[in-house]
Scaffold this motif. Structure first.
Motif, PDB file in Angstrom:
ATOM      1  N   VAL A 104      24.268   1.594  -3.658  1.00 38.95           N
ATOM      2  CA  VAL A 104      24.378   2.318  -2.393  1.00 38.95           C
ATOM      3  C   VAL A 104      23.992   1.390  -1.245  1.00 38.95           C
ATOM      4  N   PRO A 105      24.744   1.374  -0.149  1.00 38.36           N
ATOM      5  CA  PRO A 105      24.380   0.552   1.002  1.00 38.36           C
ATOM      6  C   PRO A 105      22.977   0.900   1.494  1.00 38.36           C
ATOM      7  N   THR A 106      22.106  -0.100   1.570  1.00 42.54           N
ATOM      8  CA  THR A 106      20.712   0.134   1.935  1.00 42.54           C
ATOM      9  C   THR A 106      20.234  -0.987   2.854  1.00 42.54           C
ATOM     10  N   ILE A 107      19.599  -0.603   3.955  1.00 41.49           N
ATOM     11  CA  ILE A 107      19.099  -1.570   4.935  1.00 41.49           C
ATOM     12  C   ILE A 107      17.593  -1.394   5.087  1.00 41.49           C
ATOM     13  N   ALA A 108      16.851  -2.502   5.041  1.00 43.29           N
ATOM     14  CA  ALA A 108      15.406  -2.498   5.253  1.00 43.29           C
ATOM     15  C   ALA A 108      15.124  -2.786   6.724  1.00 43.29           C
ATOM     16  N   THR A 109      14.259  -1.966   7.335  1.00 42.26           N
ATOM     17  CA  THR A 109      13.979  -2.092   8.757  1.00 42.26           C
ATOM     18  C   THR A 109      12.502  -2.399   9.009  1.00 42.26           C
ATOM     19  N   SER A 110      12.186  -2.649  10.269  1.00 45.57           N
ATOM     20  CA  SER A 110      10.818  -2.978  10.724  1.00 45.57           C
ATOM     21  C   SER A 110      10.328  -4.293  10.147  1.00 45.57           C
ATOM     22  N   TYR A 111      11.240  -5.093   9.655  1.00 47.13           N
ATOM     23  CA  TYR A 111      10.871  -6.331   8.959  1.00 47.13           C
ATOM     24  C   TYR A 111      12.070  -7.267   8.998  1.00 47.13           C
ATOM     25  N   PHE A 112      11.803  -8.553   9.143  1.00 54.18           N
ATOM     26  CA  PHE A 112      12.877  -9.545   9.073  1.00 54.18           C
ATOM     27  C   PHE A 112      12.570 -10.536   7.976  1.00 54.18           C
ATOM     28  N   ASP A 113      13.452 -10.625   6.996  1.00 54.70           N
ATOM     29  CA  ASP A 113      13.296 -11.570   5.894  1.00 54.70           C
ATOM     30  C   ASP A 113      14.673 -11.894   5.340  1.00 54.70           C
ATOM     31  N   PRO A 114      15.270 -13.001   5.787  1.00 54.16           N
ATOM     32  CA  PRO A 114      16.622 -13.354   5.331  1.00 54.16           C
ATOM     33  C   PRO A 114      16.707 -13.674   3.850  1.00 54.16           C
ATOM     34  N   THR A 115      15.562 -13.829   3.153  1.00 60.41           N
ATOM     35  CA  THR A 115      15.594 -14.116   1.716  1.00 60.41           C
ATOM     36  C   THR A 115      15.554 -12.842   0.871  1.00 60.41           C
ATOM     37  N   TYR A 116      15.360 -11.683   1.510  1.00 64.43           N
ATOM     38  CA  TYR A 116      15.234 -10.436   0.760  1.00 64.43           C
ATOM     39  C   TYR A 116      16.595 -10.021   0.202  1.00 64.43           C
ATOM     40  N   ALA A 117      16.575  -9.289  -0.904  1.00 64.89           N
ATOM     41  CA  ALA A 117      17.812  -8.909  -1.593  1.00 64.89           C
ATOM     42  C   ALA A 117      18.698  -7.987  -0.767  1.00 64.89           C
TER      43      ALA A 117
END
Length: 339
Positions: free
Chosen positions: A147-160
């Motif tokens: 499922v399309p999922t976006i993590a917010t309040s955080y920046f980490d270009p290495t995250y899955a």
């Protein structure tokens, strides 16, 4: 089934009968109008208008294969920062004809996984989550369902998963740098619980690596006005000299201000006070609160746009770093003892 007036609710069969067409034709008019001749489409639409027919969301989902809603999982609704983010997110999703369903997790990874599964079970087409620290169960769920999922309040270009947010360590350093430039060296840091909260953990890490001869003392408190007020009493409980108090959220800073007033300690005459967030109330508090502005409204807008594109066009978004910046107000002044 009856509506609120007690009358029988018009259904698809009623429309089909009145228009002299099949149920399938009515369904096509609603979901794929281009597949129906203009004459038939006009006749069916006239009947829909006359009967005040409103198709149910469940029926539309069955016919189209789309629920057109996404879910957001946030730690709490008690903190105004999340309320502002969700308001912006919902407005922007509405512009893309998507609805929002919100679930709270109390910062518990197991509960987050359970709530995420519940949202997917009722048809969520995408998810918005906070931070990048999640349980193995949650991670497995996202990998399994894709499922399309976006993590917010955080920046980490290495995250899955794609991240849209700010550099929390840099935001905290911006606040501490401001205090340092004003001559403050003995700084009490008031922060919320660190357990399962990578945003707070990063802010603390950013402060500990700042250096420059700062004497930092640490006070953990529940997020909220009461927690801030209790922390204010703890800061001065042992008579320790403190030049400034840096709170890692504005709501804690406002609570600290109330706690200081109760002790007869004036801001900024006796101690400077700094926050992070830039909540609306921070600009009108007395004195107004110096803080670091976190672009939560823009984060909501960008997250909504990115998730809508992913859901509707299978366009996975890029990571987005949103810049935080310093807001100087009346609660921080130069430390005359170091001038």
């Amino acid at each position: 089934m009856k509506d609120q007036s007690g009358k029988k609710r018009v259904n698809l069969r009623d429309v089909a009968k009145a228009a002299g067409v099949s149920v399938a034709t009515v369904s096509r008019v609603l979901n794929s109008p281009e597949a129906v001749t203009e004459k038939t489409r006009v006749r069916v639409q006239d009947v829909i208008d006359q009967l005040n027919f409103v198709p149910s969301a469940a029926a539309r989902a069955i016919n189209s294969g789309r629920t057109r809603f996404v879910g957001a999982l946030v730690p709490t609704l008690d903190n105004a920062i999340f309320a502002r983010f969700l308001a912006s997110l919902e407005r922007a999703l509405g512009d893309r004809q998507l609805s929002l369903v919100v679930a709270t997790t109390n910062s518990e990874p197991e509960l987050e996984a359970e709530k995420a599964k519940g949202l997917l079970d009722i048809g969520a087409e995408g998810l918005i989550i906070s931070g990048v620290t999640h349980s193995d169960e949650f991670t497995a769920l996202i990998e399994r369902t894709r499922v399309p999922t976006i993590a917010t309040s955080y920046f980490d270009p290495t995250y899955a998963l794609p991240t849209i947010g700010y550099d929390n360590a840099a935001a905290a350093q911006t606040a501490l740098r401001h205090l340092h430039e004003l001559g403050h060296r003995r700084v009490a840091v008031v922060h919320g619980p660190t357990r399962n909260n990578d945003r707070t953990q990063d802010r603390i890490t950013g402060l500990t690596s700042f250096g420059q001869g700062m004497d930092l003392t640490w006070f953990e408190a529940p997020i909220g006005l009461h927690g801030g007020a209790e922390a204010a009493r703890a800061v001065f409980a042992d008579g320790r000299a403190t030049d400034a108090i840096l709170c890692l959220s504005d709501v804690l800073a406002m609570g600290v201000q109330f706690g200081l007033q109760g002790q007869g300690i004036e801001v900024p005459k006796d101690v400077s006070l700094m926050g992070i967030d830039d909540l609306p109330g921070s600009a009108v508090s007395v004195p107004s609160l110096s803080t670091v502005h976190l672009p939560v409204q823009r984060m909501g807008e960008q997250s909504a746009s990115a998730l809508a594109d992913w859901v509707e066009h299978e366009k996975r978004p890029e990571n987005q770093l949103l810049e935080a910046h310093l807001i100087v107000r009346a609660s921080t002044v130069p430390n005359e003892r170091t001038q």
